[in-house]
Write an enzyme that holds these catalytic residues in place. Sequence first.
Site, short mmCIF file in Angstrom:
data_model
loop_
_atom_site.label_atom_id
_atom_site.label_comp_id
_atom_site.label_asym_id
_atom_site.label_seq_id
_atom_site.Cartn_x
_atom_site.Cartn_y
_atom_site.Cartn_z
CG ASP A 197 -1.68 1.25 1.39
OD1 ASP A 197 -1.98 2.04 0.05
OD2 ASP A 197 -3.00 0.84 1.99
NE ARG A 238 -6.41 0.51 6.53
CZ ARG A 238 -5.42 0.12 5.42
NH1 ARG A 238 -6.12 -0.10 4.41
NH2 ARG A 238 -4.19 0.35 6.31
CD1 TRP A 290 -8.60 -8.00 -4.56
CD2 TRP A 290 -8.23 -8.15 -6.23
NE1 TRP A 290 -9.81 -7.63 -5.09
CE2 TRP A 290 -9.53 -7.55 -6.81
CE3 TRP A 290 -7.72 -9.35 -8.06
CZ2 TRP A 290 -10.93 -7.80 -7.29
CZ3 TRP A 290 -9.29 -8.92 -9.03
CH2 TRP A 290 -9.90 -8.38 -8.22
CG ASP A 291 -5.35 -6.00 1.59
OD1 ASP A 291 -6.75 -6.37 1.84
OD2 ASP A 291 -4.65 -4.40 1.67
CG ASP A 315 -3.29 -7.85 8.37
OD1 ASP A 315 -3.01 -7.79 7.70
OD2 ASP A 315 -3.75 -6.78 8.62
C1 DGJ Z 1 -4.24 -4.83 5.27
C2 DGJ Z 1 -3.60 -6.20 4.11
O1 DGJ Z 1 -3.49 -7.04 5.27
C3 DGJ Z 1 -1.90 -5.29 4.90
O2 DGJ Z 1 -0.88 -6.87 4.56
C4 DGJ Z 1 -1.85 -4.33 4.09
O3 DGJ Z 1 -1.17 -5.41 2.56
C5 DGJ Z 1 -2.46 -3.51 5.09
N1 DGJ Z 1 -3.51 -3.85 4.29
C6 DGJ Z 1 -2.37 -2.33 4.11
O4 DGJ Z 1 -3.24 -1.18 4.15
#
Ligand code: DGJ
Length: 744
Positions: A369, A445, A479-480, A550
């Site tokens: 990001d 967020r 791809w988040d 995460d």
């Molecule tokens: C959430 C993801 O799980 C993290 O690894 C990271 O990519 C953040 N978003 C970035 O905003």
Amino acid sequence: MLIHVNQEDRQFHLTNGKVSYIFHVMKNGQLGHLYYGKALRQREDFSHLQAYDVPTGATTHVYGDDPAFGLETLRQEYPAYGNSDFREPAISVSKTTANHVPNFTYESYQLHDGKPNLDGLPATYTKENHEASTLQIILKDEFLQAELILNYTIFRDKPVITRSASLINKGSEELVIERLMGASLDLPDKDFVFTHLAGAWSRERHVKERRLETGIQSIFSLRGASSHHHNPFLALKRPEATEHAGEVYGFNFIYSSNFLMQVEVDHYDTARLTVGIHPFGFKWNLKQQASFQTPEVVMVYSNQGLNGMSQAFHALYREHLMQEQWKQAVRPILINNWEATYFDFNEEKLVNIAKSASELGIELFVLDDGWFGKRNDDTSSLGDWHVDLAKLPNGLESLAEKIAATGMKFGLWFEPEMISPNSELFSEHPDWAVGIPGQPYTLGRNQLVLDFSRQEIVDYLYEKMAGIIRKTNLAYIKWDMNRNMTEAFSPKLAVHQQGEFFHRYILGVYDLYDRLTREFPHVLFESCAGGGGRFDPGMLYYAPQAWTSDDTDAIERLKIQYGTSFAYPLYSMGSHVSAVPNHQTLRSTPLQTRANAAYFGTFGYELDPVKLTEEERADIKEQVAFYKEHRALIRDGHFYRLMSPFANNETAWMVVSQDQSEALIGWYKVLATPNPKKQQTLRLSGLDETKAYKVAGSERMYFGDELMNVGLTLPTEFNGVNGGSAERGGDFQSQVYYLKQLEK
Ligand code: DGJ
């Protein structure tokens, strides 16, 4: 032959010597369920498995005017509500102009070699026709002028049956579907433990268990994603079943949005399982001649306990769900800059990370990001998919070239489904956000969701992403998807169509994935949703790996990866070594333990290699080399869970190659034990009893039977007085062993 049809008595038996699934046409023309479980030998007539018994008593309800037939207690295949069955149904569909109780009766059947695709939906597939057989049952409701097709596929060499349904409007009036489940299954008793995977952000897929009881028990998501909170996975396990023995039925739903997995235990202890798109808020207007296809339900039967169930899911997903080009491909060891820099980076910093990581043998650099728009924190720029020249003044192409010059491949983070209110895209297209124009939005967020139910928005994202892939020669995309859906309305759908929104949205997501993965088959996709918030088989179809959580803390990962392995193969779980103190728990664990946990997945690093000491760099070089040596085993081997982190201070698991000639074992102890017993052993699984194995790094040789019945000797632990002789000590210890069959 995998499917036996008794045309005269209208009975169907799917069997491959491992499982049997049997149903028939009941005397009212609807489908009745007869049996699902361990394989039964084929016989012409199974109808005695269902007694048309109407219970006696004041509250008896018969079907039509037949005093010897009531649906209330019968096991059915795809039940409706409103007749004499009072349980929750699989189908609810109506006309807008007249009242009616759905009554789908048998018309015909079709057999197919292999497995037909499901239009627009991810699903298991066959490459060769002999790998599976498919039975389609066609039912009709005359009043609705609708056709219902129930699809059953049995795989030849796996204890797996998949199911889905589709409804076709053959009439001249629009129909309204309020519920159309992927599968319904009436089990004859309730003697099961309801086992599922629950959690939250940073602690996904913890194993939860409870006994089935009278009433309804369910897991679900109404968040527009399969969610961190409940995975679309459920096992019904006999109470006496263990990891290695006993009966377990496993179910997984190949879908990434709102789902329901429910078991209703009635007053005769019949357990009705219902799996499908969550009916709450769902309403689909089925136009004349249109059809609606449900996502697919995977059903695994195991008489080898939970491990047997998991191995069946793993093999199915490796061979029949993940895209062809990734089945045998070696996945690169990656370094991701997120925890190293967060939003604070420039070209020099990134190139230095890449150079330093490349020297360690790492193969792919992933820029996370913050590379686009003006994104210096999470309050802006989602949707503005052009490079931030303030951070990267030479552009993405130049960065990509510099990364390539280090010998690394280049990967990039996207969050395609989102839009920040503070973005150029939002100023241009405020109506592209999901919500109700003029009414308040809920931020998650600091961002809103793009309306992927609209084709032009999906097309826009396709152009943006495809352009960047081409320009920078991307090898990988993360791809988040970092928020769930609120005010879930599409400004473009009519009011009476809003019940279609969630499903249309996810079809848009699948469409974008489909187009990108078809056009760029060499790009490896890793799905992510704030960590593991969309770790489901729908995503795995397009993206063969997913960011598991995460939470990169090695001790937390034991639980997360253990739970995830119930349904998903090791090679789908993104697992990285990160810096200490860990950013999610502030816990400090040894570097070796962090690697020992991360090896059992798709391996990588999430730290700044420039900040490592020389000693740490040397260790990491060894870790990288070790993973490279064993990644094919991790990809292809059978995974066995040995000790559960939910029950013990120790966790253990292992992977055994298909030919049983090698194995990798991970053993972890969370807290040290004072005055421990002198000789500790770990009993292994899945080896060949007769083979002799050598433990790498030692001269010790064991036979398979000894390793499985006595166990592998673990190093002696620190013991106050005689500490000098200890081979290990302290909290967060771990050990990875590699066993190789001795040459004859
Ligand atoms: C959430 C993801 O799980 C993290 O690894 C990271 O990519 C953040 N978003 C970035 O905003």
